[in-house]
Write an enzyme that holds these catalytic residues in place. Sequence first.
Site, PDB file in Angstrom:
ATOM      1  CB  SER A   1      -0.939  -0.004   1.217  1.00 10.75           C
ATOM      2  OG  SER A   1      -0.203  -0.125   2.406  1.00 10.75           O
ATOM      3  CB  CYS A   2      -0.203   4.772  -0.202  1.00 11.51           C
ATOM      4  SG  CYS A   2       0.448   6.434  -0.396  1.00 11.51           S
ATOM      5  N   PRO A   3       3.029   4.314   0.650  1.00 14.72           N
ATOM      6  CG  PRO A   3       5.079   5.427   1.124  1.00 14.72           C
ATOM      7  CD  PRO A   3       3.966   4.593   1.766  1.00 14.72           C
TER       8      PRO A   3
END
Length: 80
Positions: free
Chosen positions: A16-18
Amino acid sequence: MTDYEISETLDVKGQSCPMPVVKTKQSIDSLDEGAVLEVLSTDSGSMSDLGGWADTTDGVELLDQEEGDGLYKHYVRRTA
């Protein structure tokens, strides 16, 4: 179907982000000018994250994005 040749595929599924953006930057930096990187992600936020990153980063061009069955595909060309 893409009308460009994919030079390399980056699998960031499950991250997931980032991380999708971080890994994309690392991979694109190692490619030659004109090369196309296919990024495979399961993070829905990667659609806007990679688009925003490409818009604000010199030397890269977001060619296309596809979404289907929980998989997000991004096609980034190194332009410089």
